[in-house]
Design a protein around this motif. Structure first.
Motif, PDB file in Angstrom:
ATOM      1  N   PHE A  69       1.557   5.164   0.151  1.00 36.05           N
ATOM      2  CA  PHE A  69       1.204   6.595   0.435  1.00 36.05           C
ATOM      3  C   PHE A  69       2.107   7.652  -0.267  1.00 36.05           C
ATOM      4  O   PHE A  69       3.208   7.696  -0.193  1.00 36.05           O
ATOM      5  CB  PHE A  69       1.332   6.822   2.213  1.00 36.05           C
ATOM      6  CG  PHE A  69       0.557   8.157   2.444  1.00 36.05           C
ATOM      7  CD1 PHE A  69      -0.559   8.022   2.978  1.00 36.05           C
ATOM      8  CD2 PHE A  69       1.128   9.083   2.224  1.00 36.05           C
ATOM      9  CE1 PHE A  69      -1.464   8.955   3.500  1.00 36.05           C
ATOM     10  CE2 PHE A  69       0.414  10.486   2.720  1.00 36.05           C
ATOM     11  CZ  PHE A  69      -0.785  10.236   3.389  1.00 36.05           C
ATOM     12  N   PHE A 101      -4.585   4.762   6.077  1.00 31.87           N
ATOM     13  CA  PHE A 101      -3.475   4.087   5.465  1.00 31.87           C
ATOM     14  C   PHE A 101      -2.588   3.201   6.320  1.00 31.87           C
ATOM     15  O   PHE A 101      -2.634   2.095   6.521  1.00 31.87           O
ATOM     16  CB  PHE A 101      -2.463   5.219   5.122  1.00 31.87           C
ATOM     17  CG  PHE A 101      -0.886   4.772   4.657  1.00 31.87           C
ATOM     18  CD1 PHE A 101      -0.672   3.899   3.597  1.00 31.87           C
ATOM     19  CD2 PHE A 101       0.146   4.595   5.680  1.00 31.87           C
ATOM     20  CE1 PHE A 101       0.364   3.499   3.259  1.00 31.87           C
ATOM     21  CE2 PHE A 101       1.188   4.139   5.439  1.00 31.87           C
ATOM     22  CZ  PHE A 101       1.604   3.623   4.204  1.00 31.87           C
ATOM     23  N   HIS A 106       0.990  -1.079  -0.146  1.00 34.43           N
ATOM     24  CA  HIS A 106      -0.146  -0.187   0.051  1.00 34.43           C
ATOM     25  C   HIS A 106       0.847   1.246   0.056  1.00 34.43           C
ATOM     26  O   HIS A 106       1.681   1.247   0.939  1.00 34.43           O
ATOM     27  CB  HIS A 106      -0.845  -0.173   1.237  1.00 34.43           C
ATOM     28  CG  HIS A 106      -2.030   1.193   1.245  1.00 34.43           C
ATOM     29  ND1 HIS A 106      -3.110   1.070   1.960  1.00 34.43           N
ATOM     30  CD2 HIS A 106      -2.152   2.257   0.586  1.00 34.43           C
ATOM     31  CE1 HIS A 106      -3.833   2.035   1.612  1.00 34.43           C
ATOM     32  NE2 HIS A 106      -3.288   2.818   0.888  1.00 34.43           N
ATOM     33  N   THR A 123      -2.733   5.406  -1.683  1.00 36.61           N
ATOM     34  CA  THR A 123      -3.257   6.540  -1.039  1.00 36.61           C
ATOM     35  C   THR A 123      -2.732   7.609  -1.631  1.00 36.61           C
ATOM     36  O   THR A 123      -1.381   7.690  -1.339  1.00 36.61           O
ATOM     37  CB  THR A 123      -3.259   6.610   0.284  1.00 36.61           C
ATOM     38  OG1 THR A 123      -4.089   5.328   0.868  1.00 36.61           O
ATOM     39  CG2 THR A 123      -3.948   7.896   1.013  1.00 36.61           C
ATOM     40  N   ASP A 130      -2.576  -1.323  -3.392  1.00 39.00           N
ATOM     41  CA  ASP A 130      -3.448  -0.167  -2.863  1.00 39.00           C
ATOM     42  C   ASP A 130      -2.416   1.245  -3.130  1.00 39.00           C
ATOM     43  O   ASP A 130      -1.330   1.105  -2.729  1.00 39.00           O
ATOM     44  CB  ASP A 130      -3.893  -0.036  -1.497  1.00 39.00           C
ATOM     45  CG  ASP A 130      -4.916  -1.355  -1.407  1.00 39.00           C
ATOM     46  OD1 ASP A 130      -5.809  -1.269  -1.997  1.00 39.00           O
ATOM     47  OD2 ASP A 130      -4.720  -2.243  -0.474  1.00 39.00           O
ATOM     48  N   ALA A 168      -5.877  10.639   6.365  1.00 41.32           N
ATOM     49  CA  ALA A 168      -5.579   9.661   5.244  1.00 41.32           C
ATOM     50  C   ALA A 168      -4.358   8.883   5.923  1.00 41.32           C
ATOM     51  O   ALA A 168      -4.187   7.611   5.682  1.00 41.32           O
ATOM     52  CB  ALA A 168      -5.196  10.440   4.002  1.00 41.32           C
TER      53      ALA A 168
END
Lengths: 357, 357
Positions: free
Chosen positions: B37, B65, B35, B52, B50, B61
């Motif tokens: 960020f 996360f 994921h 963000t 994923d 956020a």
């Protein structure tokens, strides 16, 4: 020559299993995006820019998928013909339909290979129990009855030890078109992973020796312990198949080594489990080679720099991951599948050692 | 010892550039999801499960996360402290805050390194033009004035050729805290990519020689042409840094080779551009090594099996991709960045040859 796909272009991949996953990573390494189309669970989705989850019967989803990509390839040869029709109307399909049509049907495949002058197991088409009886009379036992379509990893196959097995074997096919293959007296199975680019150049990786257990590939060892003459034969034979199919991409060719020379077992119009060793034995592996071909790049240098034993991790083999993770010169490749099941391919390990040959 | 993250766990990565992209692929190969960020454009998003997209100031956020992942790491050391506070309250951060705090500030970094008994360039803290004047008097010229924070690829640096450059150099800092570094008479720059696991074991890749142009890394060559004694020194010194920081993950250490021995230029608490050669020179590369450490695995075998020259592809170097794609023994790694800009790292090529040393 067609220009290569520009950087940032999207490669559509039919099928989201481990092969699609490793293709997607290879595409990213060459600066491309991937879009996976997969009806079921998709380990490839974790490393793809986009994923469409829909059945192959969903024409709208297929067309939206095709429109969103620049070229379409596949990790799975049993995509329904209607789905391929819809895709091909919108985007180039690489490899082409001919390669798929031949490899989707064992009878067509054997007819095609024999038409090229290559040796296969003796075979007979079986559409009735009488056909099977006559085929057994002609080819003898042991022999293997196989469905013409949709078989993989030993599924859809019945071994006949004696003529008296005919009724039971035929019943097991449940009416599916089948063919009987005669016995081949082979000393080992090898495979050669070959590639052909859009401009027609051909490249082959060194042949590996395959060991199966319960119909599933267990291990591939490179170099295969065969004389140089047979290595050359394997490469020439793969080239002949690729050219005859006007093929673009990577093709796996399984071969039996027999006293009379090489006999083609089957071909797979895609990257192949027996080519996973290339990830830790070559500067360009089979996945990148496939993406290069599909994207219109020159083929890469598939020279082997190491000896490799590729070992599939099947079902509970996952319990060995901690031990394998701590083994020097072993590279692990796990597929991120949520559930471990018996017979399920969960990953593979490449055991690397200095090149001897 | 902490148990490794289970298969299918998710690794959070702060920063979605090319380093995050290659970390994400390495995580997938070990069966993990990623994921990302990232406040800006994210080449890593194409290969992550994923993503963000939010600024580091968006606390909600960040917390969402953090809650969605099992452990957090970063490809980028200049994450604001407040963002790290929020993340650390929820999930383990690897490497830890101490490593970040030290490397985010050049003054702290040099104090830390000198405190370990390691050699650095002579340096002076600069908070005013008078400070700079005194520092130049002490260290002489040529010398380099650097911002304490947020510099990379040669940005935030001014070279002083003579004491008369002081006013202009100080003005260029625009009031930012800075330090002056004295001249180091070095024959080459090398770097060592080192790793430390959760249980404290340390592993190092072979040192490479770095060549910079315009403040940006141009090429790394392994093996670096240095005596065995210095290779050992580099490894011992990296181990001392890792242990002092109770570090988990991969760390890049840039070193100057001088007549008096190795001088530490700087450390980067993350995978490092000068370690990209490991992708085609080792069974386990720096990205997998970092993920192994972060996920609590044993460190992998980083033995080098080939000589490699890693060449960064910067800006218009992308025009050379067709030629590089056709060069045998060259492995390409492109980052999928949408736009080519001067000075922008677009990819790299690993030129591989048989191991000589």
């Amino acid at each position: 020559m067609t220009a290569p796909l520009p950087p940032g272009a999207t490669i559509g991949i039919l099928g989201g299993g481990q092969l699609g996953r490793m293709l997607s990573v290879a595409a990213a390494r060459l600066g491309y995006r991937s879009h996976i189309f997969e009806p079921g669970a998709a380990p490839a989705a974790d490393v793809a820019a986009d994923t469409t989850r829909a059945p192959y019967e969903d024409g709208e989803a297929l067309e939206a998928f095709a429109r969103s990509v620049d070229v379409v390839t596949f990790e799975f040869e049993n995509v329904p013909a209607e789905a391929l029709d819809r895709i091909e109307a919108l985007r180039p399909l690489r490899p082409n339909r001919k390669a798929l049509a031949v490899s989707q049907d064992r009878l067509h495949e054997k007819d095609f290979l024999c038409g090229l002058g290559l040796a296969t197991a003796p075979y007979r088409n079986v559409e009735s129990e009488d056909d099977l009886q006559r085929a057994v009379d002609a080819l003898g036992c042991p022999s293997i009855l196989k469905t013409r379509r949709l078989g993989y990893d030993g599924k859809g196959q019945v071994r006949l030890a004696a003529a008296s097995d005919v009724p039971e074997a035929y019943a097991a096919m449940q009416g599916a078109p089948a063919l009987l293959e005669g016995f081949v007296d082979f000393s080992m199975e090898i495979s050669v992973i070959a590639a052909r680019g859009v401009s027609g150049e051909v490249a082959c990786f060194d042949p590996g020796q395959n060991l199966h257990e319960g119909g599933i590939l267990r291990r591939t060892t490179v170099p295969a312990p065969i004389p140089a003459r047979l290595r050359t034969d394997a490469v020439l034979l793969a080239g002949r198949i690729l050219n005859a199919l006007d093929y673009v991409g990577v093709l796996g060719v399984e071969l039996f080594v027999t006293p009379a020379g090489l006999v083609v077992n089957e071909i797979a119009p895609r990257v192949h489990n027996s080519g996973h060793w290339t990830q830790n034995g070559c500067a360009v592996d089979q996945f990148e080679q496939h993406i290069r071909a599909v994207a219109g790049w020159p083929l890469g240098d598939g020279s082997r720099y190491a000896d490799v034993v590729m070992e599939n991790l099947i079902g509970d083999d996952m319990d060995r991951v901690p031990e394998l993770a701590a083994t020097p010169s072993t590279a692990l490749h796990l597929y991120g599948k949520a559930e471990t099941r018996p017979g399920r391919k969960m990953g593979h390990a490449n055991h690397v050692s200095p090149k001897t040959d």
